[in-house]
Write an enzyme that holds these catalytic residues in place. Structure first.
Site, PDB file in Angstrom:
ATOM      1  N   LYS A 148       0.491   3.417  -8.343  1.00  0.00           N
ATOM      2  CA  LYS A 148       1.192   3.797  -9.574  1.00  0.00           C
ATOM      3  C   LYS A 148       0.596   5.070 -10.166  1.00  0.00           C
ATOM      4  CE  LYS A 148       2.832   0.768 -12.359  1.00  0.00           C
ATOM      5  NZ  LYS A 148       4.284   0.853 -12.183  1.00  0.00           N
ATOM      6  N   SER A 149       1.460   5.898 -10.736  1.00  0.00           N
ATOM      7  CA  SER A 149       1.023   7.186 -11.278  1.00  0.00           C
ATOM      8  C   SER A 149       0.066   7.018 -12.457  1.00  0.00           C
ATOM      9  CB  SER A 149       2.228   8.037 -11.679  1.00  0.00           C
ATOM     10  OG  SER A 149       2.964   7.401 -12.701  1.00  0.00           O
ATOM     11  N   TYR A 155       5.342  -8.761  13.669  1.00  0.00           N
ATOM     12  CA  TYR A 155       3.934  -9.062  13.357  1.00  0.00           C
ATOM     13  C   TYR A 155       3.639 -10.538  13.619  1.00  0.00           C
ATOM     14  CZ  TYR A 155      -0.530  -8.521  10.950  1.00  0.00           C
ATOM     15  OH  TYR A 155      -1.867  -8.464  10.651  1.00  0.00           O
ATOM     16  N   LYS A 194      -0.328 -14.466   7.011  1.00  0.00           N
ATOM     17  CA  LYS A 194      -0.474 -15.563   6.039  1.00  0.00           C
ATOM     18  C   LYS A 194      -1.809 -15.519   5.303  1.00  0.00           C
ATOM     19  CE  LYS A 194       2.791 -18.517   8.416  1.00  0.00           C
ATOM     20  NZ  LYS A 194       3.079 -19.832   8.980  1.00  0.00           N
ATOM     21  N   TYR A 219      -2.414   4.961 -12.792  1.00  0.00           N
ATOM     22  CA  TYR A 219      -3.774   4.913 -12.248  1.00  0.00           C
ATOM     23  C   TYR A 219      -4.140   6.221 -11.548  1.00  0.00           C
ATOM     24  CZ  TYR A 219      -4.708  -0.023 -13.219  1.00  0.00           C
ATOM     25  OH  TYR A 219      -4.964  -1.219 -13.830  1.00  0.00           O
ATOM     26  N   ALA A 220      -3.212   6.788 -10.772  1.00  0.00           N
ATOM     27  CA  ALA A 220      -3.498   8.027 -10.035  1.00  0.00           C
ATOM     28  C   ALA A 220      -3.928   9.145 -10.984  1.00  0.00           C
ATOM     29  CB  ALA A 220      -2.280   8.455  -9.228  1.00  0.00           C
ATOM     30  N   GLU A 261      -6.701  -1.965  -1.592  1.00  0.00           N
ATOM     31  CA  GLU A 261      -7.907  -1.148  -1.611  1.00  0.00           C
ATOM     32  C   GLU A 261      -7.803  -0.173  -2.779  1.00  0.00           C
ATOM     33  OE1 GLU A 261      -5.783  -1.002   1.245  1.00  0.00           O
ATOM     34  OE2 GLU A 261      -6.755  -2.702   2.214  1.00  0.00           O
TER      35      GLU A 261
END
EC number: 3.5.4.13
Length: 190
Positions: free
Chosen positions: A113-114, A172, A181, A116-117, A139
């Site tokens: 999200k901008s 996957y 899972k 936080y960026a 992360e």
């Protein structure tokens, strides 16, 4: 591949349990307290997922080396709280509140999200592959020389859904992916 809109995301969340719990619309204010929130929930062409209250913050108490082939959890401090302070130039792992079940003909991309960026907090999440399911391990890097605060139960990243016109031969789930899972914060495994 084409990006999917809010109507499709809503239908898949409600009828195929693709996102659970699902928030139908953007939430940016706590209705009980009036407090402003970092937005989460359904958006025009994506879904803003939330951080849970579980965090693992890197520490160098044991003078360890980070080795993805031989990963030990003694390099983390585990935190359960409504906020997490990520030290300067450091890193944390977290997980999503939401549990995702990705259809066989869909691939997602996740973008930080901008809000936080713009504070120097960078989010990395790898794509959710066809038929992957689980909580998302997130992360979070603090690229600033200052401590950075991140908030549980608020938005952290936007998931974009791309639907293919054809179905993959091997998903996957078919190849028994090692993070299938996953529950909680899942550390690297080889």
């Amino acid at each position: 591949m084409s990006i999917k809109e809010d109507k499709w995301i809503r239908e898949m969340a409600l009828n195929a349990d693709m996102i659970h719990p699902f928030v139908n619309g953007q939430v940016n204010v706590n209705e009980e307290t009036g407090e402003k929130l970092i937005s989460y929930g359904l958006s025009s062409y994506g879904y803003d997922l939330r951080l849970s209250r579980e965090f693992k913050v890197f520490t160098n108490v044991y003078n360890s080396v980070v080795d993805p082939k031989c990963f030990t959890e003694d390099i983390f401090i585990s935190i359960t709280d409504d906020v997490c302070i990520v030290p300067p130039n450091s890193f944390a792992l977290a997980r999503s509140v939401e549990y995702f079940r990705i259809p066989r003909n869909v691939l997602t991309m996740c973008i930080g999200k901008s809000t936080y960026a713009r504070c120097g907090i960078i989010v990395n999440v790898t794509p959710f592959e066809p038929e992957w399911e689980g909580h998302v391990t997130i992360e979070i890097s603090n690229t600033t020389p200052l401590p950075a605060k991140i908030y549980a139960n608020e938005g952290i990243a936007q998931v974009l859904f791309f639907e293919s016109s054809t179905t993959c031969e091997v998903s996957y789930a078919d190849r028994k992916g090692k993070y299938q899972k996953q529950q909680g914060i899942t550390v690297p495994c080889v």
